[in-house]
Motif scaffolding. Structure first.
Motif, PDB file in Angstrom:
ATOM      1  N   GLY A  16      20.084 -13.105  19.084  1.00 27.11           N
ATOM      2  CA  GLY A  16      21.133 -12.371  18.203  1.00 27.11           C
ATOM      3  C   GLY A  16      21.237 -12.746  16.920  1.00 27.11           C
ATOM      4  N   VAL A  17      20.121 -13.724  16.258  1.00 26.31           N
ATOM      5  CA  VAL A  17      19.938 -14.193  15.018  1.00 26.31           C
ATOM      6  C   VAL A  17      19.586 -13.188  13.994  1.00 26.31           C
ATOM      7  CG1 VAL A  17      19.100 -15.838  13.482  1.00 26.31           C
ATOM      8  CG2 VAL A  17      20.041 -16.600  15.705  1.00 26.31           C
ATOM      9  N   VAL A  18      18.254 -12.562  14.214  1.00 23.47           N
ATOM     10  CA  VAL A  18      17.889 -11.652  13.299  1.00 23.47           C
ATOM     11  C   VAL A  18      17.925 -10.147  14.016  1.00 23.47           C
ATOM     12  CG1 VAL A  18      15.742 -10.527  12.106  1.00 23.47           C
ATOM     13  CG2 VAL A  18      16.387 -13.113  12.056  1.00 23.47           C
ATOM     14  N   ILE A  19      18.807  -9.217  13.774  1.00 19.32           N
ATOM     15  CA  ILE A  19      18.876  -7.972  14.424  1.00 19.32           C
ATOM     16  C   ILE A  19      19.219  -7.078  13.203  1.00 19.32           C
ATOM     17  CG2 ILE A  19      20.190  -9.200  16.227  1.00 19.32           C
ATOM     18  CD1 ILE A  19      22.709  -8.496  15.291  1.00 19.32           C
ATOM     19  N   CYS A  20      18.691  -5.839  13.661  1.00 17.42           N
ATOM     20  CA  CYS A  20      19.120  -4.564  12.778  1.00 17.42           C
ATOM     21  C   CYS A  20      20.405  -3.881  13.230  1.00 17.42           C
ATOM     22  CB  CYS A  20      17.953  -3.625  13.047  1.00 17.42           C
ATOM     23  SG  CYS A  20      17.982  -2.695  14.596  1.00 17.42           S
ATOM     24  N   HIS A  21      20.920  -3.137  12.404  1.00 15.27           N
ATOM     25  CA  HIS A  21      22.125  -2.668  12.440  1.00 15.27           C
ATOM     26  C   HIS A  21      22.429  -2.012  14.026  1.00 15.27           C
ATOM     27  CE1 HIS A  21      25.702  -0.025  10.629  1.00 15.27           C
ATOM     28  NE2 HIS A  21      26.038  -0.365  11.832  1.00 15.27           N
ATOM     29  N   LYS A  22      21.411  -1.239  14.336  1.00  7.17           N
ATOM     30  CA  LYS A  22      21.083  -0.515  15.873  1.00  7.17           C
ATOM     31  C   LYS A  22      21.273  -1.493  16.658  1.00  7.17           C
ATOM     32  CE  LYS A  22      20.596   2.790  18.816  1.00  7.17           C
ATOM     33  NZ  LYS A  22      20.451   4.020  19.053  1.00  7.17           N
ATOM     34  N   GLU A  23      20.906  -2.584  16.767  1.00  2.00           N
ATOM     35  CA  GLU A  23      20.798  -4.050  17.694  1.00  2.00           C
ATOM     36  C   GLU A  23      22.204  -4.406  17.530  1.00  2.00           C
ATOM     37  OE1 GLU A  23      16.447  -5.598  18.221  1.00  2.00           O
ATOM     38  OE2 GLU A  23      17.483  -6.277  16.362  1.00  2.00           O
ATOM     39  N   GLY A  24      22.736  -4.436  16.535  1.00  2.00           N
ATOM     40  CA  GLY A  24      24.399  -5.083  16.269  1.00  2.00           C
ATOM     41  C   GLY A  24      25.056  -4.009  17.244  1.00  2.00           C
ATOM     42  N   ALA A  25      25.152  -2.771  17.130  1.00  2.58           N
ATOM     43  CA  ALA A  25      25.792  -1.848  17.831  1.00  2.58           C
ATOM     44  C   ALA A  25      25.545  -1.894  19.168  1.00  2.58           C
ATOM     45  CB  ALA A  25      25.164  -0.389  17.389  1.00  2.58           C
ATOM     46  N   ARG A  26      24.569  -2.350  19.658  1.00  2.00           N
ATOM     47  CA  ARG A  26      24.278  -2.364  21.293  1.00  2.00           C
ATOM     48  C   ARG A  26      24.771  -3.815  21.654  1.00  2.00           C
ATOM     49  NH1 ARG A  26      18.713  -2.135  20.616  1.00  2.00           N
ATOM     50  NH2 ARG A  26      18.104   0.322  20.425  1.00  2.00           N
ATOM     51  N   ARG A  27      24.838  -4.504  20.919  1.00  2.00           N
ATOM     52  CA  ARG A  27      25.767  -6.178  21.023  1.00  2.00           C
ATOM     53  C   ARG A  27      27.245  -5.958  20.873  1.00  2.00           C
ATOM     54  NH1 ARG A  27      21.361 -10.040  21.041  1.00  2.00           N
ATOM     55  NH2 ARG A  27      22.963 -11.707  21.103  1.00  2.00           N
ATOM     56  N   GLY A  28      27.686  -4.797  20.380  1.00  2.00           N
ATOM     57  CA  GLY A  28      29.012  -4.637  20.268  1.00  2.00           C
ATOM     58  C   GLY A  28      29.618  -5.208  19.191  1.00  2.00           C
ATOM     59  N   ILE A  29      28.935  -5.396  18.019  1.00  3.41           N
ATOM     60  CA  ILE A  29      29.317  -6.030  16.763  1.00  3.41           C
ATOM     61  C   ILE A  29      29.247  -5.280  15.779  1.00  3.41           C
ATOM     62  CG2 ILE A  29      29.149  -8.375  17.720  1.00  3.41           C
ATOM     63  CD1 ILE A  29      26.621  -8.844  16.009  1.00  3.41           C
ATOM     64  N   ALA A  30      28.804  -4.044  15.877  1.00  7.04           N
ATOM     65  CA  ALA A  30      28.617  -3.378  14.728  1.00  7.04           C
ATOM     66  C   ALA A  30      28.929  -1.876  14.990  1.00  7.04           C
ATOM     67  CB  ALA A  30      27.237  -3.118  14.193  1.00  7.04           C
ATOM     68  N   SER A  31      29.216  -0.830  14.087  1.00  3.41           N
ATOM     69  CA  SER A  31      29.303   0.584  14.283  1.00  3.41           C
ATOM     70  C   SER A  31      28.042   1.291  14.764  1.00  3.41           C
ATOM     71  CB  SER A  31      29.675   1.173  12.934  1.00  3.41           C
ATOM     72  OG  SER A  31      28.652   0.989  11.957  1.00  3.41           O
ATOM     73  N   THR A  32      28.096   2.429  15.426  1.00  2.47           N
ATOM     74  CA  THR A  32      27.054   2.816  16.097  1.00  2.47           C
ATOM     75  C   THR A  32      26.051   3.508  15.118  1.00  2.47           C
ATOM     76  OG1 THR A  32      28.240   4.825  16.586  1.00  2.47           O
ATOM     77  CG2 THR A  32      28.203   3.158  18.195  1.00  2.47           C
ATOM     78  N   HIS A  33      25.245   3.023  14.052  1.00  2.00           N
ATOM     79  CA  HIS A  33      24.349   3.428  13.488  1.00  2.00           C
ATOM     80  C   HIS A  33      22.837   3.337  14.015  1.00  2.00           C
ATOM     81  CE1 HIS A  33      26.557   3.854   9.284  1.00  2.00           C
ATOM     82  NE2 HIS A  33      27.435   4.151  10.383  1.00  2.00           N
TER      83      HIS A  33
END
Ligand SMILES: [Zn+2]
Length: 277
Positions: A160-177
């Motif tokens: 979870g340290v270096v992630i892209c926006h899409k991976e952030g979405a999968r982890r539930g900490i970002a919008s679904t881009h």
């Protein structure tokens, strides 16, 4: 890496100025075909180094850059940096927010928001079909991410340290881009490869600086086996205790932080019988 600074001082996010302790890096790409930094980054009149920045970035005459107030609160956004083309066509990274200020880059998901934890940068997209442009911004992004990881003591391979926006979405900490998975795979790259490239570069830099450290007995066994018996002996004698209380599975200190020079000296002393009772 070519790192410049043009803070977006009129952006609502900069004005809000919430603090943050960086615990990761989120990689974005803009989703629009415009590789020019001037599309997003411009100094405002009176801003420090205005002329120099305009000369380097080129002038955005459309008034659509991000260094301005946006009336609609739902459209306000900001990142810590952009990677793209300068006016002369070369690639650069421009810092647009202080690293320890929260950026409004990924909205939120069911598990919270990466805005509170991650430094964020945008790579300016082109038409996503040019491998030459891609390779140059990818390299810049690797170098920049390595720089940030070093600055904040982050392990790019940790979860979870270096992630892209899409991976952030999968982890539930970002919008679904979908960024950057709309682009990297088209060029034969992935975020796993990106993280490894960042790690490899950091290791290379450490070795060049003679700063590589050995932190655990298992690492010493694997990478400097000649020193392992001495280090095990010193740990068991409680003479080597590490920099913290952390222990590995065998009970050895997990935070030894020994340089190769330190290993050498300890082994020489051991050969001379200094550690024999
Ligand atoms: Zn994004």
């Amino acid at each position: 890496m070519k790192l410049m600074k043009c803070l977006l001082i009129e952006n609502d996010c900069y004005k809000a100025g919430a603090g943050m302790k960086p615990r990761g890096v989120m990689v974005h790409s803009t989703g629009v075909n415009n590789p020019n930094l001037r599309r997003y980054v411009q100094p405002v009149a009176g801003q420090e180094n205005y002329d120099g920045l305009i000369a380097a970035l080129g002038k955005n005459s459309n008034g659509n850059h991000w260094n301005r107030h946006i009336d609609d609160p739902n459209k306000r956004k900001c990142v810590h940096a952009f990677i793209g083309k300068l006016a002369d066509g070369s690639i650069a990274t421009v810092q647009t927010l202080p690293w320890e200020m929260q950026a409004w880059h990924c909205y939120y998901g069911p598990n919270g928001s990466g805005n509170a934890t991650h430094i964020a940068f945008e790579i300016c997209e082109d038409n996503l079909d040019d491998p030459v442009y891609f390779r140059s911004v990818y390299k810049e992004a690797v170098e920049f991410t390595a720089y940030l990881c070093k600055l904040y003591g982050l392990d790019p391979l940790a979860d979870g340290v270096v992630i892209c926006h899409k991976e952030g979405a999968r982890r539930g900490i970002a919008s679904t881009h979908s960024d950057v998975e709309n682009w990297f795979p088209r060029m034969g790259c992935s975020m796993d490869g990106f993280r490894q490239d960042v790690k490899d570069l950091m290791t290379e830099q450490k070795e060049e600086e003679g700063m590589k450290t050995y932190d655990t007995v298992s690492q010493i066994r694997a990478e400097a086996s000649w020193a392992a018996p001495t280090i095990e002996k010193l740990c068991m004698a409680n003479a080597l205790r590490g920099g913290s209380e952390a222990k590995d599975a065998e009970g050895y200190p997990a935070d030894l932080h020994l340089s190769e020079d330190a290993l050498r000296i300890l082994v020489i002393n051991d050969r001379m019988g200094l550690y024999s009772k």
